[in-house]
Design a protein around this motif. Sequence first.
Motif, PDB file in Angstrom:
ATOM      1  N   PRO A  66      -0.378  -1.414   4.635  1.00 55.09           N
ATOM      2  CA  PRO A  66       0.300  -2.585   4.115  1.00 55.09           C
ATOM      3  C   PRO A  66       1.703  -3.013   5.067  1.00 55.09           C
ATOM      4  O   PRO A  66       2.716  -3.448   4.326  1.00 55.09           O
ATOM      5  CB  PRO A  66       0.466  -2.174   2.963  1.00 55.09           C
ATOM      6  CG  PRO A  66       0.592  -0.421   3.096  1.00 55.09           C
ATOM      7  CD  PRO A  66      -0.521  -0.264   3.950  1.00 55.09           C
ATOM      8  N   PRO A 109      -1.526 -10.416  -3.419  1.00 53.79           N
ATOM      9  CA  PRO A 109      -0.116 -10.221  -4.514  1.00 53.79           C
ATOM     10  C   PRO A 109       1.025  -9.908  -5.182  1.00 53.79           C
ATOM     11  O   PRO A 109      -0.111 -11.185  -6.491  1.00 53.79           O
ATOM     12  CB  PRO A 109       0.598 -10.343  -2.986  1.00 53.79           C
ATOM     13  CG  PRO A 109      -0.215 -12.070  -2.753  1.00 53.79           C
ATOM     14  CD  PRO A 109      -1.910 -11.812  -2.949  1.00 53.79           C
ATOM     15  N   SER A 127      -6.839  -8.216   2.905  1.00 53.80           N
ATOM     16  CA  SER A 127      -5.832  -7.080   1.253  1.00 53.80           C
ATOM     17  C   SER A 127      -7.353  -7.039   0.388  1.00 53.80           C
ATOM     18  O   SER A 127      -7.946  -8.074  -0.011  1.00 53.80           O
ATOM     19  CB  SER A 127      -4.985  -7.906   1.054  1.00 53.80           C
ATOM     20  OG  SER A 127      -3.789  -7.568   1.898  1.00 53.80           O
ATOM     21  N   VAL A 152       7.951   1.099   1.726  1.00 51.75           N
ATOM     22  CA  VAL A 152       6.292   0.936   1.734  1.00 51.75           C
ATOM     23  C   VAL A 152       6.290   2.751   2.620  1.00 51.75           C
ATOM     24  O   VAL A 152       6.897   2.945   3.000  1.00 51.75           O
ATOM     25  CB  VAL A 152       5.539   0.314   3.157  1.00 51.75           C
ATOM     26  CG1 VAL A 152       6.404   0.441   4.026  1.00 51.75           C
ATOM     27  CG2 VAL A 152       4.025   0.937   3.183  1.00 51.75           C
ATOM     28  N   SER A 210      -1.704 -12.145   3.006  1.00 55.78           N
ATOM     29  CA  SER A 210      -2.642 -11.098   2.630  1.00 55.78           C
ATOM     30  C   SER A 210      -4.162 -10.893   3.080  1.00 55.78           C
ATOM     31  O   SER A 210      -5.276 -10.492   3.198  1.00 55.78           O
ATOM     32  CB  SER A 210      -2.272 -10.739   0.918  1.00 55.78           C
ATOM     33  OG  SER A 210      -1.239 -10.733   0.632  1.00 55.78           O
ATOM     34  N   HIS A 250      -1.179  -5.527  -1.624  1.00 54.26           N
ATOM     35  CA  HIS A 250      -1.898  -4.194  -1.904  1.00 54.26           C
ATOM     36  C   HIS A 250      -2.515  -4.073   0.330  1.00 54.26           C
ATOM     37  O   HIS A 250      -3.172  -5.513   0.712  1.00 54.26           O
ATOM     38  CB  HIS A 250      -2.872  -5.291  -2.498  1.00 54.26           C
ATOM     39  CG  HIS A 250      -2.211  -4.867  -3.692  1.00 54.26           C
ATOM     40  ND1 HIS A 250      -1.676  -3.681  -4.385  1.00 54.26           N
ATOM     41  CD2 HIS A 250      -1.668  -6.615  -4.954  1.00 54.26           C
ATOM     42  CE1 HIS A 250      -0.839  -3.888  -5.713  1.00 54.26           C
ATOM     43  NE2 HIS A 250      -1.247  -5.993  -6.005  1.00 54.26           N
ATOM     44  N   THR A 268       4.538  -7.621  -4.426  1.00 57.11           N
ATOM     45  CA  THR A 268       4.016  -6.136  -4.005  1.00 57.11           C
ATOM     46  C   THR A 268       2.203  -6.964  -2.716  1.00 57.11           C
ATOM     47  O   THR A 268       1.072  -7.571  -3.986  1.00 57.11           O
ATOM     48  CB  THR A 268       2.979  -5.992  -5.629  1.00 57.11           C
ATOM     49  OG1 THR A 268       4.070  -5.251  -6.041  1.00 57.11           O
ATOM     50  CG2 THR A 268       2.717  -4.296  -5.329  1.00 57.11           C
ATOM     51  N   ASP A 314      -1.016   2.310  -0.176  1.00 55.63           N
ATOM     52  CA  ASP A 314      -1.878   1.182   0.170  1.00 55.63           C
ATOM     53  C   ASP A 314      -1.395   0.916  -0.668  1.00 55.63           C
ATOM     54  O   ASP A 314      -2.098  -1.110  -0.759  1.00 55.63           O
ATOM     55  CB  ASP A 314      -2.990   1.958  -1.305  1.00 55.63           C
ATOM     56  CG  ASP A 314      -1.773   2.080  -2.355  1.00 55.63           C
ATOM     57  OD1 ASP A 314      -1.221   2.822  -2.600  1.00 55.63           O
ATOM     58  OD2 ASP A 314      -2.752   3.191  -3.667  1.00 55.63           O
ATOM     59  N   HIS A 315       0.234   0.142  -0.893  1.00 53.76           N
ATOM     60  CA  HIS A 315       0.659  -1.219  -0.767  1.00 53.76           C
ATOM     61  C   HIS A 315       2.032  -1.184   0.019  1.00 53.76           C
ATOM     62  O   HIS A 315       2.669   0.364   0.284  1.00 53.76           O
ATOM     63  CB  HIS A 315       0.484  -1.555  -2.523  1.00 53.76           C
ATOM     64  CG  HIS A 315       2.053  -0.427  -3.081  1.00 53.76           C
ATOM     65  ND1 HIS A 315       1.207   0.710  -3.307  1.00 53.76           N
ATOM     66  CD2 HIS A 315       3.103  -0.767  -3.368  1.00 53.76           C
ATOM     67  CE1 HIS A 315       2.669   2.251  -4.420  1.00 53.76           C
ATOM     68  NE2 HIS A 315       3.754   0.805  -4.361  1.00 53.76           N
TER      69      HIS A 315
END
Length: 418
Positions: free
Chosen positions: A220, A303, A299, A254, A294, A205, A203, A263-264
Amino acid sequence: MTSAADAVLSSQSTIQEWQESLYKDLHAHPELSHQEFRTAKIVAGQLRNHSFAVHEGIGGTGVVGVLENGDGPTVLLRADMDALPIAEATGLDYASTAMGTDASGRGVPIMHGCGHDVHVSCLLGAARLMAAARESWAGTLVALFQPAEEMGDGARGMVDDGLTSRVPRPDVVLGQHVLAHSAGTLSPHPGAFLSMADSIRITLHGRGSHGSMPHLSIDPAVLASMVVVRLQGIVAREVPPGEFAVVTVGRIAVGAKSNIIDDHAVLELNIRTYDRSVREQILAAIERIARAESAASGSPKEPDFEVYDSYPLTNNSEEATARVAEAFHEHFGGLVTDYGRQTASEDFSTIPDAFGVPYTYWGVGGTDPDAYRQAEERGTVSADIPANHSPRFAPVLEPTLEAGTAALVVAALAWLAP
């Protein structure tokens, strides 16, 4: 051993109609992992009909039959029972139209797209033949029918539910898998045969925004794209050329609408390796890349990583494989070949490892021999021959069932023949 195999298999033609009917029924009524209730009931009933002591409900829907036949070794034969969430497209008159609910609660079509219906039919056929010819062998035959191989936790579930204390300890564990090779052929292979496998969920972010205001976001979708591109360099530039590895990105999730920056993002990866050190190297590289990209994207947080659906290496015993291969060559002659290492994965080895005994696991061809030969001549096997997990995967009934059943009998008799 040849005379014992000939004696046990002398009545194989008499069970063909029953076995083909059983297979068609199983194929038309597939069940998802951990939901193999109908299949397990059929298996238990068939085993009882042929004098096996039956243990049901091991690890949920697992079934084990034990047939004691005097003093001698104990051989465990294993088959898996579950099907896949695939809409069948074979066009067979016994094709599945079944629907079910998966573990997440989604409604899904169900198909035996990996040949587990072949495995069950062959093992029940072998059990029936061995039970009818007990004068030709001595020892104990254990027939194990495992749930949830497709989830990677079925064998572990049986072990955790006390399998090793509920059935006799085998001297060897044997199994097979139908594959997209010429039907009637068999492929014993010493050492690493099926790869380790791991799925990884990442995941990533970001920061959400309106699609018209990308400068206010940390997108993202862009971050996920950069991670996917960077991942391609792991096998190409980090794994030594002499080693095998696969890194596949199977899912990117996504966003929900074209003008919303989410947002992710979620990536789901699958890796395949034969060497544990290479596995650890790849897992570390995946994490390093996701963290670095990231950071490069700014980010708001690191993650998240989840490793799931892990499968062990199927590493066949050299001695057990040589013993089975010798028996196969003696009985099947030129039909014995070597498909080489397979990049598919299995949880089969969890069972012999729990008992601490050797094992071997071989391939059985399931493709029409003429179609396979013609595809080989054209150089179009990968394009023309549906492989496991394809909606068009449909092993021909014969000689697939005949060869798969005989293979289990011949392999078991390599230990049980007097």
